[in-house]
Write a protein that holds these residues in place. Structure first.
Motif, mmCIF file in Angstrom:
data_model
loop_
_atom_site.group_PDB
_atom_site.id
_atom_site.type_symbol
_atom_site.label_atom_id
_atom_site.label_comp_id
_atom_site.label_asym_id
_atom_site.label_seq_id
_atom_site.Cartn_x
_atom_site.Cartn_y
_atom_site.Cartn_z
ATOM 1 N N SER A 20 22.846 13.087 -2.522
ATOM 2 C CA SER A 20 22.976 14.498 -2.163
ATOM 3 C C SER A 20 22.823 14.688 -0.660
ATOM 4 N N GLU A 24 22.080 20.269 0.096
ATOM 5 C CA GLU A 24 21.969 20.325 -1.361
ATOM 6 C C GLU A 24 20.523 20.143 -1.820
ATOM 7 N N THR A 28 18.295 23.050 -3.687
ATOM 8 C CA THR A 28 17.720 22.797 -5.008
ATOM 9 C C THR A 28 16.231 23.114 -5.037
ATOM 10 N N GLU A 31 15.582 26.997 -4.464
ATOM 11 C CA GLU A 31 15.889 27.773 -5.664
ATOM 12 C C GLU A 31 14.806 27.611 -6.729
ATOM 13 N N PHE A 40 11.563 21.028 -11.029
ATOM 14 C CA PHE A 40 12.817 20.830 -10.313
ATOM 15 C C PHE A 40 13.190 19.361 -10.426
ATOM 16 N N LEU A 42 15.738 16.026 -9.146
ATOM 17 C CA LEU A 42 16.642 15.349 -8.216
ATOM 18 C C LEU A 42 17.198 14.121 -8.931
#
Length: 77
Positions: A20, A24, A28, A31, A40, A42
């Motif tokens: 990423s 990005e 992420t 947000e 979250f 990854l």
């Protein structure tokens, strides 16, 4: 790109090598924090998913997109 995540009350940080972009990864994480998501995620270069509790994030260090070269260069005389 290397991403380091410090988790509160944990001595070791989480290190993720991801495909990423800087933008990005930042989007992420932002947000997840802003929307109060409990987790979250990854995805690393090997398609493994790393899930971190959002409330436990201490810090996030996002590395650069440039590759570092290793080795010796020939010296000009």
């Amino acid at each position: 790109m290397e991403v380091r995540i410090g988790v509160q009350n944990v001595a070791r940080e989480i290190v993720v090598e991801t495909e990423s972009t800087h933008e990005e990864v930042e989007k992420t994480i932002a947000e997840a924090i802003e929307s109060d998501k409990p987790l979250f995620t990854l995805t690393d270069r090997r398609e493994k998913r790393i899930v971190v509790p959002t409330a436990s994030i201490g810090y996030v260090e996002i590395g650069s997109d440039t590759k570092k070269s290793v080795g010796f260069a020939a010296l000009a005389e």
